[in-house]
Scaffold this motif. Structure first.
Motif, PDB file in Angstrom:
ATOM      1  N   LYS A 566      66.791 114.073  57.443  1.00 40.96           N
ATOM      2  CA  LYS A 566      67.107 115.776  57.140  1.00 40.96           C
ATOM      3  C   LYS A 566      68.601 116.205  57.645  1.00 40.96           C
ATOM      4  O   LYS A 566      68.867 117.175  57.315  1.00 40.96           O
ATOM      5  N   LEU A 567      69.102 115.299  58.597  1.00 46.22           N
ATOM      6  CA  LEU A 567      70.547 115.747  59.231  1.00 46.22           C
ATOM      7  C   LEU A 567      71.453 115.277  58.264  1.00 46.22           C
ATOM      8  O   LEU A 567      72.382 116.338  57.938  1.00 46.22           O
ATOM      9  N   LEU A 568      71.444 114.305  57.439  1.00 40.12           N
ATOM     10  CA  LEU A 568      72.288 113.800  56.416  1.00 40.12           C
ATOM     11  C   LEU A 568      72.233 114.862  55.101  1.00 40.12           C
ATOM     12  O   LEU A 568      73.215 115.181  54.511  1.00 40.12           O
ATOM     13  N   GLU A 569      70.801 115.339  54.971  1.00 41.68           N
ATOM     14  CA  GLU A 569      70.659 116.360  53.853  1.00 41.68           C
ATOM     15  C   GLU A 569      71.509 117.597  54.097  1.00 41.68           C
ATOM     16  O   GLU A 569      71.651 118.668  53.313  1.00 41.68           O
ATOM     17  N   LYS A 570      71.780 117.855  55.550  1.00 42.90           N
ATOM     18  CA  LYS A 570      72.485 119.293  55.724  1.00 42.90           C
ATOM     19  C   LYS A 570      74.040 118.908  56.173  1.00 42.90           C
ATOM     20  O   LYS A 570      74.789 119.514  56.667  1.00 42.90           O
ATOM     21  N   SER A 571      74.503 117.843  55.427  1.00 44.80           N
ATOM     22  CA  SER A 571      75.896 117.258  55.600  1.00 44.80           C
ATOM     23  C   SER A 571      76.432 117.140  56.981  1.00 44.80           C
ATOM     24  O   SER A 571      77.358 117.390  57.226  1.00 44.80           O
ATOM     25  N   ILE A 572      75.189 116.671  57.969  1.00 39.90           N
ATOM     26  CA  ILE A 572      75.605 116.496  59.429  1.00 39.90           C
ATOM     27  C   ILE A 572      75.793 114.901  59.220  1.00 39.90           C
ATOM     28  O   ILE A 572      74.870 114.102  59.078  1.00 39.90           O
ATOM     29  N   ALA A 573      77.028 114.337  59.694  1.00 35.30           N
ATOM     30  CA  ALA A 573      77.311 112.873  60.089  1.00 35.30           C
ATOM     31  C   ALA A 573      76.421 112.281  60.916  1.00 35.30           C
ATOM     32  O   ALA A 573      76.119 113.135  62.022  1.00 35.30           O
ATOM     33  N   VAL A 574      75.909 111.096  60.471  1.00 31.97           N
ATOM     34  CA  VAL A 574      75.102 110.377  61.569  1.00 31.97           C
ATOM     35  C   VAL A 574      75.957 109.181  62.049  1.00 31.97           C
ATOM     36  O   VAL A 574      76.345 108.365  61.207  1.00 31.97           O
ATOM     37  N   VAL A 575      76.137 109.029  63.557  1.00 33.34           N
ATOM     38  CA  VAL A 575      76.741 107.568  64.202  1.00 33.34           C
ATOM     39  C   VAL A 575      75.473 107.177  64.543  1.00 33.34           C
ATOM     40  O   VAL A 575      74.831 107.631  65.638  1.00 33.34           O
ATOM     41  N   ALA A 576      75.141 105.950  64.374  1.00 30.37           N
ATOM     42  CA  ALA A 576      73.751 105.068  64.802  1.00 30.37           C
ATOM     43  C   ALA A 576      74.363 104.074  65.448  1.00 30.37           C
ATOM     44  O   ALA A 576      74.888 102.925  65.164  1.00 30.37           O
ATOM     45  N   CYS A 577      74.141 103.928  67.023  1.00 30.99           N
ATOM     46  CA  CYS A 577      74.115 102.517  67.591  1.00 30.99           C
ATOM     47  C   CYS A 577      72.786 102.120  67.612  1.00 30.99           C
ATOM     48  O   CYS A 577      72.697 100.700  67.648  1.00 30.99           O
ATOM     49  N   ASN A 578      71.840 102.804  67.173  1.00 27.13           N
ATOM     50  CA  ASN A 578      70.330 102.316  67.018  1.00 27.13           C
ATOM     51  C   ASN A 578      70.187 101.529  65.649  1.00 27.13           C
ATOM     52  O   ASN A 578      70.825 101.781  64.807  1.00 27.13           O
TER      53      ASN A 578
END
Length: 814
Positions: A566-578
């Motif tokens: 849902k974050l990517l769909e709002k063009s919010i970049a995701v940086v995952a250490c997880n």
């Protein structure tokens, strides 16, 4: 002669009016002046409310009229000496009594008309102009009051009357002949038709009054005095770094005012433009500021964009149908239907296929427009040649304006690229043939973000603002915040990046501050955060809709990993250490990658493999440049490497594992590391990045841990390892006897992956690997015999945090 206009905020209090007197007194020492004044700030709305209450049968209108009366009488008492007050108090009281009489009539009728409204609101300007004239006279400044209703002649279109300039100019000319004072005060906004009935020039019409007067007397200049120091590059209420435009052309000013710039009323420019009368926008409360000059020539300052503006409360009307193609007259009929119902068209766009026409109108007229257009095309609609008019609301227009844009290619590309990278969907586009403006229709919820993005793109060359939301503030997350605090000034100075942490979350609560969280006191601030989980945190992020947003996951939570789509769909970049997202079933991994591409944003997870080592980035660079991966051989667990580098049989294996945990190299449950599951995830992620469709169950795991160690709690695990010390010692002794070291190795070779403990001989690339280091060997088309080697620290909070930091910086470049 000069003409000056003072708006409602400029005459809103006695103190403000005294400031106006000082400004004007300096002017009239040089040449005669006409000043046009608005009603005291808020008075027009108050008068309309009185009329509305009266029409609704609510006797509260009397109380509201009383407030209006008191306010103006108080102003007289503050501005005029006691011995001179009597006549002006009487005049104000008489006019306020007329207001009450008018409202009484509305109350009895139970309705009001456009003509009555014009009469009612005219009292605001009439009273203010008379009080201000008296205030000048009380300061020994000779002043004449002119009644705008006797000078400005219009048609009978109440609420927004059209000016008869020929008759108006004639009236001004006659009045000038008998003028004997250096100062004239006029009420703005109001006029009259040929029968002497009061009309108004539209909300904001005092600017227009001043322009009409300036043109009629052929003024040397027109000054619009307001509460800002000029026209701004964007609305300063939305854009903190908006700046004053020093100079602007008439055409640019009209475009900006048409698209919502509130500093000047749109029709104001026309009367003065033909006579080349310069218009200045000045600040009553900072008269020394230079302001903005509007003149015949465009101001060249190296930036082709002069300003950014917007119109809210827009509805988009779409007329579509296959029966429109190649048939002349559809556009004409559409606009005739709208014009017949006095519906103003703000924006027009038409597909080249002639299959659809879109127009933008004020949302309040949308329902009326649909009825009118559907009626006009009823025959075609019944035959299904044309669809019923489609109405979309909750839209706004954002416009770039600049006289020089036509000679600078790439402006549109920068505009729409910036919007697209931040998930602002453009519903319609229009660009005039003059190329003086580029307009985009977007959702109203995105307007603030869009204007800030465009202002940053075209005006803020100093820095780009990045808004970080970080979940997970434990060991790695805390180190990341330290690194961010340390580097903020460096990034601002050398990379023009303003990294702001605006949100922090742990498993129980979260904190959001759009102005930025103080990274030196974030722990104390978190104590005052709101209770909530990852769902409420991400919903809040999406709702705030900030520009250049990066979500950073420094947890090992599956719940957090499930929030990525849902974050990517709002063009919010995701940086995952997880690692959970990328080591989930392949379908979920692929979904995240696809959404990243579809919504033009970053999904980065370098620290999933090798902590801060550039493993995934190097792998992707090889693939992008056309290389092909044959095999990967790697030691990917800093924990296991630390354990086997430190275990020599002189102390129990369990004690070495405990040391690794105490020094922060293991997961909270060390079995995740020692079982090989974490290494399986890492090699699977690397294989997937090569394009391999690989699942966990396809990876073979040659585990060295006895099955009994996997039962019970973490304490049970340590106790069981002590019992199994002979097993661990035998593994070590066997390797030592062969002159080898023990390494837990992950391999990927042509579609197959495995992990397990291996004896590594001295001549092998994996042999000289010490401490907690990781190593990855890529054999490829370009590196067939001597592999490409990446080696370095593969565990530890600092290096992991630095890897996350590097991904954040990569995300800002998207």
């Amino acid at each position: 002669m000069q003409v000056l206009k003072f708006g409602g905020t400029s005459v809103g209090t006695a103190e403000a009016i005294l400031r106006v007197i000082d400004i004007v007194s300096e002017k009239i020492s040089k040449e005669p002046v006409i000043i046009v004044v608005s009603a005291f700030g808020g008075t027009t709305d108050a008068l309309l409310q009185c009329g509305s209450l009266a029409a609704g049968g609510n006797e509260l209108y009397k109380e509201h009229v009383g407030h209006i009366t008191t306010r103006h009488l108080d102003a007289v008492r503050q501005l005029i000496p006691v011995q001179q007050q009597s006549s002006m108090l009487s005049a104000v009281k008489k006019l306020c009594n007329e207001v009450e009489d008018l409202c009484n009539g509305i109350f009895l009728l139970g309705e009001t008309t456009a003509r009555t409204k014009d009469k009612l609101v005219s009292y605001g300007e009439l009273i203010s102009s008379l009080v201000i004239t008296a205030a000048f006279q009380a300061k020994s400044v000779p002043a004449t009051w002119w009644d705008s209703r006797k000078l400005i002649r219009t048609n009978g279109e109440f609420g927004n009357a059209t000016v008869d300039f020929a008759l108006t100019n004639e009236q001004f000319s006659l009045e000038l002949q008998s003028l004997s004072t250096p100062l004239v005060v006029m009420p703005g906004f109001i006029a009259s038709d040929t029968e002497g009935i009061t009309t108004t020039l539209g909300r904001g019409g005092s600017d227009y009054t001043a322009a009409i007067a300036a043109a009629a007397v052929k003024a040397s200049s027109l000054e619009i005095w307001t509460d800002v120091s000029g026209m701004m590059t964007a609305d300063p209420r939305w854009v903190l770094n908006a700046r004053v435009i020093p100079a602007i052309s008439y055409q640019e000013a009209m475009e900006l005012s048409h698209f919502g710039a509130k500093v000047i009323y749109p029709p104001t420019i026309q009367p003065v433009m033909n006579l080349h009368i310069p218009v200045w926008i000045k600040n009553t409360f900072a008269p020394g500021d230079a302001g903005t000059v509007i003149q015949n020539e465009s101001y060249r300052n190296g930036n082709p964009v002069r300003g950014i503006s917007s119109i809210s409360n827009l509805a988009l009307l779409s007329l579509e149908g296959s029966g429109m193609v190649g048939v002349p007259g559809f556009s004409r009929r559409l606009f005739e239907a709208l014009a017949a119902h006095q519906i103003n068209v703000i924006l027009i766009t038409q597909g080249s296929s002639e299959h659809s026409i879109c127009v933008g109108v004020d949302a309040t007229a949308a329902d009326k427009a649909k009825m009118a257009v559907d009626a006009a095309f009823a025959p075609e609609i019944s035959l299904r040649k044309v669809e019923p008019l489609i109405v979309e609301k909750d839209l706004s227009i954002v416009a770039l304006v600049g006289e020089q844009m036509k000679s600078h290619p790439g402006i549109s590309g920068k505009m729409f690229g910036s919007l697209g990278r931040n998930g602002v969907n453009v519903r319609a586009i229009a660009q005039g043939s003059s190329e003086r403006n580029i307009s985009a229709v977007i959702a109203t919820r995105d307007v603030r973000k869009a204007i800030n993005l465009l202002h940053e793109e075209f005006f803020e060359k100093t820095y780009k603002q990045i808004n970080l939301f970080i979940t997970g503030v434990g060991n790695v997350g805390g180190r990341l915040l330290q690194q961010l605090a340390q580097q903020q000034q460096f990034l601002l100075q050398h990379m023009r990046l303003q990294l702001r942490v605006v949100g922090l979350a742990n498993s129980k609560r979260y904190l959001i501050n759009e102005e930025g969280i103080d990274l030196l006191s974030w722990k104390a601030a978190m104590d005052h955060g709101v209770e909530g989980n990852i769902t409420s945190f991400t919903d809040d992020i999406i709702q705030r809709n900030l520009r250049n947003t990066v979500f950073v996951d420094v947890t090992a939570s599956e719940e957090v990993a499930r929030a990525y789509p849902k974050l990517l769909e709002k063009s919010i970049a995701v940086v995952a250490c997880n690692k959970i997202a990328c080591s989930s079933p392949y379908s979920y991994y692929r979904e995240l990658k696809n959404k990243s591409h579809e919504f033009n944003t970053s999904f980065l997870f370098e620290t999933n493999v090798g902590a801060g080592l550039p493993v995934i980035g190097t792998l992707n660079d090889l693939l992008k440049s056309g290389d092909r991966i044959h095999s990967i051989e790697a030691v990917l667990s800093g924990t296991l490497n630390f354990v086997f580098n430190n275990y020599d049989g002189s102390r129990p294996f369990a004690e070495v594992v405990r040391q690794a945990q105490d020094e922060g190299y293991t997961e909270p449950d060390p079995r995740l590391d020692l079982s090989g599951v974490d290494v399986m995830r890492k090699i699977m992620i690397l294989a997937r990045e090569t394009g391999e469709h690989l699942e966990m169950e396809s990876i073979s795991n040659n585990s060295f841990l006895p099955a009994s160690c996997m039962n019970g709690s973490v304490d049970d695990f340590y106790n069981e390892m002590l019992k199994q010390e002979a097993h661990f010692r035998s593994i070590f002794d066997a390797a030592a006897a062969n002159g080898c070291k023990l390494k837990f190795v992950a391999t990927y070779n042509e579609g197959k992956a495995s992990v397990g403990l291996q004896q590594i001989a001295p001549g092998h690339d994996l042999y000289h690997l010490y401490g907690k280091d990781n190593i990855v060997l890529f054999k490829t088309d370009r590196y067939p015999l001597q592999p490409l080697v990446i080696k370095g620290a593969g565990a530890g909070a600092d290096v992991t945090a630095s890897g996350v930091f590097a991904d954040i910086l990569r995300a800002t470049l998207n």
